[in-house]
Enzyme design. Sequence first.
Site, PDB file in Angstrom:
ATOM      1  N   LYS A 112       0.832  -1.213   0.000  1.00  0.00           N
ATOM      2  CA  LYS A 112       0.000   0.000   0.000  1.00  0.00           C
ATOM      3  C   LYS A 112       0.856   1.248   0.000  1.00  0.00           C
ATOM      4  O   LYS A 112       0.558   2.204  -0.719  1.00  0.00           O
ATOM      5  CB  LYS A 112      -0.936  -0.004   1.212  1.00  0.00           C
ATOM      6  N   LYS A 196      -6.013 -12.108  -5.258  1.00  0.00           N
ATOM      7  CA  LYS A 196      -7.146 -12.308  -4.344  1.00  0.00           C
ATOM      8  C   LYS A 196      -8.285 -11.350  -4.689  1.00  0.00           C
ATOM      9  O   LYS A 196      -8.039 -10.240  -5.166  1.00  0.00           O
ATOM     10  CB  LYS A 196      -6.706 -12.128  -2.891  1.00  0.00           C
ATOM     11  N   LYS A 199     -11.786  -5.436  -2.707  1.00  0.00           N
ATOM     12  CA  LYS A 199     -12.553  -4.268  -3.153  1.00  0.00           C
ATOM     13  C   LYS A 199     -11.652  -3.229  -3.815  1.00  0.00           C
ATOM     14  O   LYS A 199     -12.136  -2.336  -4.480  1.00  0.00           O
ATOM     15  CB  LYS A 199     -13.347  -3.662  -1.996  1.00  0.00           C
TER      16      LYS A 199
HETATM   17  P1  TYM Z   1     -10.361  -7.046   6.060  1.00  0.00           P
HETATM   18  O1  TYM Z   1     -11.431  -6.129   6.539  1.00  0.00           O
HETATM   19  O2  TYM Z   1      -9.518  -6.615   4.916  1.00  0.00           O
HETATM   20  O3  TYM Z   1     -10.976  -8.454   5.649  1.00  0.00           O
HETATM   21  C1  TYM Z   1     -11.852  -9.121   6.518  1.00  0.00           C
HETATM   22  C2  TYM Z   1     -11.615 -10.620   6.461  1.00  0.00           C
HETATM   23  O4  TYM Z   1     -11.834 -11.135   5.150  1.00  0.00           O
HETATM   24  C3  TYM Z   1     -10.727 -11.921   4.745  1.00  0.00           C
HETATM   25  N1  TYM Z   1     -10.564 -11.807   3.283  1.00  0.00           N
HETATM   26  C4  TYM Z   1     -10.499 -12.852   2.438  1.00  0.00           C
HETATM   27  N2  TYM Z   1     -10.526 -14.177   2.654  1.00  0.00           N
HETATM   28  C5  TYM Z   1     -10.449 -14.990   1.570  1.00  0.00           C
HETATM   29  N3  TYM Z   1     -10.336 -14.533   0.303  1.00  0.00           N
HETATM   30  C6  TYM Z   1     -10.307 -13.212   0.035  1.00  0.00           C
HETATM   31  N4  TYM Z   1     -10.199 -12.772  -1.214  1.00  0.00           N
HETATM   32  C7  TYM Z   1     -10.380 -12.299   1.140  1.00  0.00           C
HETATM   33  N5  TYM Z   1     -10.375 -10.954   1.238  1.00  0.00           N
HETATM   34  C8  TYM Z   1     -10.494 -10.668   2.561  1.00  0.00           C
HETATM   35  C9  TYM Z   1      -9.548 -11.323   5.498  1.00  0.00           C
HETATM   36  O5  TYM Z   1      -8.475 -12.231   5.594  1.00  0.00           O
HETATM   37  C10 TYM Z   1     -10.168 -11.019   6.835  1.00  0.00           C
HETATM   38  O6  TYM Z   1     -10.213 -12.165   7.652  1.00  0.00           O
HETATM   39  N6  TYM Z   1      -6.711  -6.407   9.383  1.00  0.00           N
HETATM   40  C11 TYM Z   1      -7.996  -7.060   9.157  1.00  0.00           C
HETATM   41  C12 TYM Z   1      -9.076  -6.643  10.132  1.00  0.00           C
HETATM   42  C13 TYM Z   1      -8.726  -6.801  11.567  1.00  0.00           C
HETATM   43  C14 TYM Z   1      -8.655  -8.019  12.287  1.00  0.00           C
HETATM   44  C15 TYM Z   1      -8.341  -7.667  13.619  1.00  0.00           C
HETATM   45  C16 TYM Z   1      -8.823  -9.357  11.934  1.00  0.00           C
HETATM   46  C17 TYM Z   1      -8.478  -5.793  12.447  1.00  0.00           C
HETATM   47  N7  TYM Z   1      -8.249  -6.305  13.688  1.00  0.00           N
HETATM   48  C18 TYM Z   1      -8.175  -8.615  14.615  1.00  0.00           C
HETATM   49  C19 TYM Z   1      -8.645 -10.325  12.923  1.00  0.00           C
HETATM   50  C20 TYM Z   1      -8.333  -9.955  14.247  1.00  0.00           C
HETATM   51  C21 TYM Z   1      -8.465  -6.712   7.768  1.00  0.00           C
HETATM   52  O7  TYM Z   1      -8.065  -5.727   7.207  1.00  0.00           O
HETATM   53  O8  TYM Z   1      -9.427  -7.491   7.291  1.00  0.00           O
END
Ligand code: TYM
Length: 333
Positions: A112, A196, A199
Site C-alpha cells: 500500500k 485475491k 474491493k
Molecule cells: P479485512 O477487513 O480486509 O478483511 C476481513 C476478512 O476477510 C478476509 N478476506 C479474504 N478471505 C479470503 N479470500 C479473500 N479474497 C479475502 N479478502 C479478505 C480477510 O483475511 C479477513 O479475515 N486487518 C484485518 C481486520 C482486523 C482483524 C483484527 C482481523 C483488524 N483487527 C483482529 C482479525 C483480528 C483486515 O483488514 O481485514
Amino acid sequence: RSRIFSGMQPTSDSLQLGNYLGALTQWVALQDEHDAIYCVVDLHALTVNPDPAVLRDRTRRTAAQFLAAGVDPARSILFVQSHVPEHAELAWLLSCQTGFGEAGRMTQFKDKSSKQGSEGTTVGLFTYPVLMAADILLYDTNLVPVGEDQRQHLELSRDLAQRLNQRFGPGTAVVPDPHIVKATAKIYDLQDPTSKMSKSAESPNGLIELLDDPKVVAKRIRSAVTDAEREIRFDPAAKPGISNLLTIYSALTGRPVDAIVADYDGKGYGDLKKDLAEVVVGFLAPFQERVHGYLADPASLDEVLADGADRAQALAAPTLERLYDRFGLLRRR
Ligand code: TYM
C-alpha cells in the site's frame, strides 16, 4: 471453551465474497463451541481517510451484514472497535514493543505504501498491524479466524505476545493461533484469478459484493476468466479460474469439490458458470433481504452494538489493567 476474536473493516458499503467465505462463515461456525467476539474495526478504516458520514454509515452496514450472515448476538459479542477505547490504549503499549523494521516488513504495508508514496502514507497505516495485535491480545484470544492475507499480521501478534511474556513475565499475554481454513482462505478475483478478490481491485468485474444487484453478479460469474481447455477439474496451478469457481460453488452449497467435478463430467464451462450464478444469486437474495431488514431499524441495530460494547469492555478493561500494571505504569488510586 477457547476465546475467538476477529474483525472486519467498514471500508465499503458491502462486504465481498472473499470476506464472507474466507472469514464470516467461519465466524458463524465457531460461535457455538467457543466464546466469540466479533468487531467492526472502524479505527482501522481511518487509515484510508474516509468521509465521516460515509464511515458512520458503513459501520452500521458492516454490522448488519455480520448479523445477516448469522452472527448471533445472543451467542457471541458483536461490537464496534471505537466503542471500547481500550483497543487504542493497548495499541500504544504494543507500539512501544514493536520494531520499526519489524513493522516495515509487513507486506500489506509495503504494497500500500509503495502505491501511495511516503508523503501519502500515514503513520496509521504503518502501525495498523499493531492496532490489530491490540484487538487480539486485549481479549486473551486463543484463536483468530481470518483469510490467508492476514497470516503475516497474525504472526506479528504472536511475536508480540511472546515478547511480552518474556519481558514482563509468563501470563502477561495469551499467544493467539490463526484459524485459516485452507479451502476458502483465498478467494480469487474473477477477472484475474491469480490475485485475491478485493474491493481495491482495478476492475470491478472480478468482484462479487454481497449487496450487489444479483443480475450484475450473475453476469460477472458468467464472464469469469477461465482457460483455453474444456475440462472441468480442480487444479489451482494450471486452472486458477475454474478452480476458484469450484471453490466458491463448493463453499456455498456444502458439496465437496470432487462431487461437483463429477457432476460436470462431459459438460462445459458455460454450464458450470450458469449454475454457479444461480447458486450465488440464490444465496444473495435472502441475505440482502436480511441486511435491509436490519438497516431499516437502526435504533435496534445500535442497541445490539451498545450491548456488545458493554460486554466487550467488561472483558477488555481487566486485561488492559493487568498490562498497565505489568508495564510498570503507576495506577491512579
Ligand atoms: P479485512 O477487513 O480486509 O478483511 C476481513 C476478512 O476477510 C478476509 N478476506 C479474504 N478471505 C479470503 N479470500 C479473500 N479474497 C479475502 N479478502 C479478505 C480477510 O483475511 C479477513 O479475515 N486487518 C484485518 C481486520 C482486523 C482483524 C483484527 C482481523 C483488524 N483487527 C483482529 C482479525 C483480528 C483486515 O483488514 O481485514
